[in-house]
Design a protein around this motif. Sequence first.
Motif, mmCIF file in Angstrom:
data_model
loop_
_atom_site.group_PDB
_atom_site.id
_atom_site.type_symbol
_atom_site.label_atom_id
_atom_site.label_comp_id
_atom_site.label_asym_id
_atom_site.label_seq_id
_atom_site.Cartn_x
_atom_site.Cartn_y
_atom_site.Cartn_z
ATOM 1 N N ILE A 67 0.834 -1.207 0.000
ATOM 2 C CA ILE A 67 0.000 0.000 0.000
ATOM 3 C C ILE A 67 0.868 1.255 0.000
ATOM 4 O O ILE A 67 0.566 2.232 -0.681
ATOM 5 C CB ILE A 67 -0.970 -0.018 1.202
ATOM 6 N N ARG A 70 1.824 1.859 -3.350
ATOM 7 C CA ARG A 70 0.635 1.726 -4.203
ATOM 8 C C ARG A 70 0.867 0.733 -5.345
ATOM 9 O O ARG A 70 0.687 1.020 -6.525
ATOM 10 C CB ARG A 70 0.231 3.097 -4.742
ATOM 11 N N LYS A 71 1.354 -0.440 -4.958
ATOM 12 C CA LYS A 71 1.709 -1.465 -5.938
ATOM 13 C C LYS A 71 1.246 -2.806 -5.385
ATOM 14 O O LYS A 71 1.563 -3.152 -4.250
ATOM 15 C CB LYS A 71 3.240 -1.422 -6.060
ATOM 16 N N TRP A 80 -0.650 -1.601 -10.489
ATOM 17 C CA TRP A 80 -0.351 -0.327 -9.836
ATOM 18 C C TRP A 80 -1.649 0.379 -9.469
ATOM 19 O O TRP A 80 -2.702 0.091 -10.040
ATOM 20 C CB TRP A 80 0.462 0.553 -10.789
ATOM 21 N N ALA A 81 -1.522 1.314 -8.524
ATOM 22 C CA ALA A 81 -2.726 2.067 -8.132
ATOM 23 C C ALA A 81 -3.302 2.792 -9.343
ATOM 24 O O ALA A 81 -4.510 3.016 -9.435
ATOM 25 C CB ALA A 81 -2.389 3.056 -7.028
ATOM 26 N N SER A 84 -6.422 1.508 -11.600
ATOM 27 C CA SER A 84 -7.585 1.343 -10.712
ATOM 28 C C SER A 84 -8.736 0.616 -11.419
ATOM 29 O O SER A 84 -9.484 -0.129 -10.789
ATOM 30 C CB SER A 84 -8.051 2.691 -10.183
#
Length: 456
Positions: A67, A70-71, A80-81, A84
Amino acid sequence: MEPESSATFRDRPINLDDSGKRKWIYAKQPKGKWYRRRTVVGWLAIAFLVLAPFIKINGNPLMLFDIANRKFSIFGQIIWAQDSYLLALIMAVTVVFIVLFTVVYGRLWCGWICPQTVFLEMVFRRIEYLFEGNYRNGPISKKVTSRIPLMKIAKHVVFLITAILITNVFLNWMVGPVRLMEIISSPISENRLGFTIMLCISLFYYWIYAFFREQVCTMICPYGRIQGTLIDSRTITVIYDYKRGEPRGPKSSGDCINCSQCAAVCPTGIDIKNGSQLECINCTACIDECNVVMERIRKPNNLIRFDSVQGVENGIRSVLNARTYAYSAVLIVLIIVLSVTVSNRKPIETSVLRVSGSLYQQVDPVTYSNLFLVKIINKTQSDKELKIRLISPMPGRLKLTTGQSTLKKQEILESVLIVELNREQMTGKSTPIRLGIFEGETLLEEYSTNFLGPDQ
Ligand code: SF4
Ligand code: SF4
């Protein structure tokens, strides 16, 4: 305390007495083939939870929810974030799969694979049996063994140590084994915040498994709460064959002798003879225990079994119906969309943002510059030699302040980008420009933004 009678069992939550006080559930340990199967599945689930961040696929962890960066690594696929839409699709596939699975097999997930049940039944409950012995007349019953305070204290010490281990298992899913070892081996003084968080989570787990227990499944878990809308008379669940069992009693004509042993093993404290209930997690403990009773009284097994209401009523046990077809169709469509989306994913992803608060700088009488923050994510499994070039207007100059051109696999390049244009190339206060990310002469991605300058 005896199980609730069928007349009153729905008047209040099963683990509360008349005055609203908590009744403790001391479930007896079941014996039988379903418990053996559940033990194997439970320990496979624990092995997966412990080992998933260590196992590598294509050099990526099997599971990692990083987190902080963000991966996410899901079955070795890095997401990856910025992806989304992919996370949303994966979530949608998971939800529809769970709904379909629940429509067909009820709350099987809860009793067999859910980490809450697996840790409670396979780890904490067994520690409890070890220190305090098995229970005789559960649920909510007196214990067989003596209540030597020393044994209780020892049990809680082992509970606490186990809760700390479980916290580290979940921490491993968030930070990965290398970072976890760094955190564990560094002095507490260097990582006070992390240590405090870890301790709080461990105490929370300890409280859940030592005290709160089955109430997570019977009162808190939202998945448990939506069962009522998903299960119908065709769903396969753990069910008591009331046609065969009733009228019950030692001297009645039905096969059930009303011994309450099915309720004694129930970890959520219910009596399955009262019918399918929201609290039932399909753990099958009552099937095993009733089969022991049936063998003892020389009656056929499976008075309690996996079946549907329709199966008990008229022997029809088909899970194929309009609902399962509809959910299956939606699931297949979502899986196709997900597969196409994953296979068409861009190999790199770029974002270019103006450095906040900056407009333009005059470099010399005819040259102006703009500053951008550029972020390039390499989503492929190979290192890349990348160059950023100005596609239009030409000529112009670009410079990355980091000077970096090699971007390792699954890594991010973040740098300030300086773009310089001559005055005659600018079309006004805002000049559209196009940037290209190249690998050799291959254009991987194009990005459009505006170059700011003075009034012409
Ligand atoms: S264990 Fe079987 S026989 Fe005993 S009460 Fe339950 S259903 Fe009836
Ligand atoms: S009723 Fe049976 S299957 Fe349901 S939770 Fe209790 S013991 Fe498990």
